[in-house]
Design a protein around this motif. Structure first.
Motif, short mmCIF file in Angstrom:
data_model
loop_
_atom_site.label_atom_id
_atom_site.label_comp_id
_atom_site.label_asym_id
_atom_site.label_seq_id
_atom_site.Cartn_x
_atom_site.Cartn_y
_atom_site.Cartn_z
N ILE A 7 22.35 0.21 -2.21
CA ILE A 7 20.81 0.47 -3.12
C ILE A 7 20.54 -0.81 -2.48
O ILE A 7 20.49 -2.08 -1.90
N ILE A 8 19.02 -0.77 -2.17
CA ILE A 8 17.86 -1.69 -2.19
C ILE A 8 16.73 -1.42 -3.74
O ILE A 8 16.77 -0.30 -4.13
N GLY A 9 15.87 -2.48 -3.90
CA GLY A 9 14.55 -2.43 -5.03
C GLY A 9 13.72 -2.03 -4.24
O GLY A 9 13.16 -3.10 -3.62
N CYS A 10 12.37 -1.74 -4.92
CA CYS A 10 11.00 -1.31 -5.24
C CYS A 10 10.59 -1.38 -5.35
O CYS A 10 10.54 -0.54 -6.98
N HIS A 11 9.38 -2.27 -5.93
CA HIS A 11 8.52 -2.05 -6.95
C HIS A 11 7.60 -1.09 -7.21
O HIS A 11 7.77 -0.08 -6.03
N ASN A 12 6.85 -0.69 -7.90
CA ASN A 12 5.99 0.31 -7.93
C ASN A 12 4.28 -0.34 -7.93
O ASN A 12 4.36 -1.48 -7.30
N PHE A 13 3.54 0.08 -6.97
CA PHE A 13 1.96 -0.01 -7.15
C PHE A 13 1.33 1.00 -8.14
O PHE A 13 1.61 2.08 -8.49
N TYR A 14 0.17 0.32 -8.22
CA TYR A 14 -0.55 0.72 -9.89
C TYR A 14 -2.18 1.15 -9.19
O TYR A 14 -2.95 0.68 -8.60
N PRO A 15 -2.41 2.59 -8.86
CA PRO A 15 -4.03 2.57 -7.95
C PRO A 15 -4.67 2.55 -9.56
O PRO A 15 -5.98 2.44 -8.87
N GLN A 16 -4.56 2.76 -10.89
CA GLN A 16 -5.92 2.10 -11.50
C GLN A 16 -5.84 1.10 -11.58
O GLN A 16 -5.26 0.58 -11.89
N LYS A 17 -6.88 0.53 -11.80
CA LYS A 17 -7.08 -0.71 -11.83
C LYS A 17 -7.32 -1.26 -13.65
O LYS A 17 -7.39 -0.46 -13.85
N TYR A 18 -6.12 -2.11 -13.93
CA TYR A 18 -5.85 -2.86 -15.67
C TYR A 18 -4.65 -2.38 -15.08
O TYR A 18 -4.68 -2.38 -16.61
N THR A 19 -4.15 -1.65 -14.80
CA THR A 19 -2.58 -0.97 -15.34
C THR A 19 -1.55 -2.06 -14.25
O THR A 19 -0.10 -1.52 -14.38
N GLY A 20 -1.31 -2.48 -13.72
CA GLY A 20 -0.65 -3.11 -12.51
C GLY A 20 0.44 -4.68 -13.25
O GLY A 20 0.01 -4.50 -14.60
N LEU A 21 1.69 -4.77 -12.66
CA LEU A 21 2.70 -5.11 -13.47
C LEU A 21 1.74 -7.03 -13.95
O LEU A 21 1.37 -7.32 -12.65
#
Length: 362
Positions: free
Chosen positions: A142-156
């Motif tokens: 098991i490994i982990g990876c965050h999402n990316f967010y192509p639309q500005k202002y939607t990142g974590l």
């Protein structure tokens, strides 16, 4: 060991360009590749042919390859959750589950006979990982990876990112997150305002994004989300110190050779009994006790400024200080540099007894 990675999108790019990009990335110390089946629209046979070729090329460069998938991909390609042979045939080292299942399915996947790693989506503050482990998931796969967010202002947001990441780190799971190139135009979707995990990174220089993620102590691998990053971006990331935070500074024109040497050629350790007004690097004053630090015109002490004690500072001569809170001028100290403005926020990651280095801005 902390690693760097790049992303490629074979359905959106040319094979030879992908290959050249991977070769260049490998030359600058990149070790892993993220690629995506989420937007795949071709037949299973076409995907097998295209992805096998580029994955084989990446593997020849000794780069780890993780494929991003979702339940829709399993359905479209008629792949059973109980048989991950398709991904093994492609040559992938693992698959990233963009969307979760019920915990039991993921646990079964971690026990696949091909040794494929199962990368979990980290960008949800729920007890997802614990559920999988409760179902006897094999933690070694098991490994982990965050999402990316192509639309500005939607990142974590930062605090949410930290809480999500802690859920994985407490189990000793290897973690990853995305940063964005300022020039890359290729991603899985039509919208591409940058492909970062943290919203605050979207408009920052790529090296500062990476420094920040590593400074949190919660992220192992850093992946450029969009393609293609420039050679200059690959180079500056490859040159980063992966273990010690390095702050970029602008030297004062009148900084002496001795002061420059103290600042740039030493590994600094923050004193353990801290003060809220400055970071104190005290070991250097012992090393340079017999050297003369001539007094200069005193100036007020502003957040981010760097001072060194001069000959009038007694036993504190040669001590290097990074200002955390504005203070009045002190003629016993010489201002020798300042931390570049974009990196001021990184200063807070220098904790008691933390090691750090200073590098001259390029």
């Amino acid at each position: 060991m902390k690693r760097l990675g790049v992303s490629i999108y074979p359905e959106k790019s040319m094979m030879e360009e992908d290959k050249q990009y991977l070769k260049m990335a490998k030359a600058y110390g990149f070790d892993r590749v993220f690629t995506c089946l989420l937007s795949a629209s071709k037949s299973k046979e076409e995907l097998m042919r295209e992805f096998t070729e580029i994955i084989t090329f990446a593997k020849a460069l000794h780069m780890e390859v993780i494929l991003d998938v979702s339940p829709a991909v399993f359905d479209k390609l008629s792949i059973s959750y109980d048989d991950l042979g398709f991904f093994h045939e492609l040559g992938a080292d693992g698959i990233r589950l963009d969307l979760g299942f019920d915990g039991l399915k993921e646990a079964k996947m971690t026990n696949n006979p091909y040794g494929l790693k199962i990368e979990l989506n980290m960008s949800n503050d729920v007890d997802y990982l614990s559920n999988i482990l409760t179902h006897q998931g094999n933690k070694d796969y098991i490994i982990g990876c965050h999402n990316f967010y192509p639309q500005k202002y939607t990142g974590l947001p930062y605090d949410f990112f930290i809480e999500c990441s802690k859920r994985f780190k407490k189990y000793g799971i290897r973690t990853a997150a995305f940063i964005t190139s300022s020039v890359g135009q290729i991603g899985p979707w039509d919208i591409n305002d940058g492909l970062c995990t943290l919203e605050q990174h979207r408009n920052l220089p790529i090296n500062i994004q990476a420094k920040h993620l590593w400074a949190t102590g919660l992220i192992d691998d850093i992946i450029i989300g969009n393609a293609y990053a420039s050679e200059a971006e690959l180079r500056i990331l490859g040159e980063l110190n992966r273990d010690i935070l390095e702050l970029e500074i602008e030297l004062e024109p009148d900084a002496s050779e001795l002061e420059v040497n103290i600042a740039l050629n030493e590994t600094h350790i923050r004193r353990g009994d801290i003060t809220e007004y400055m970071i104190r690097s005290v070991d250097v004053r012992k090393k340079y006790a017999d050297h003369s630090v001539e007094e200069k015109q005193s100036v007020s002490q502003t957040t981010g400024d760097i001072f060194i004690g001069n000959n009038h500072f007694g036993k504190y001569k040669g001590e290097l200080q990074v200002v955390l809170k504005d203070m009045p001028e002190d003629k016993r100290k010489n201002k020798i540099a300042k931390v570049v403005a974009d990196e001021h926020f990184l200063i807070e990651y220098i904790k008691p007894w933390s090691a750090f280095k200073l590098v001259n801005v390029k």
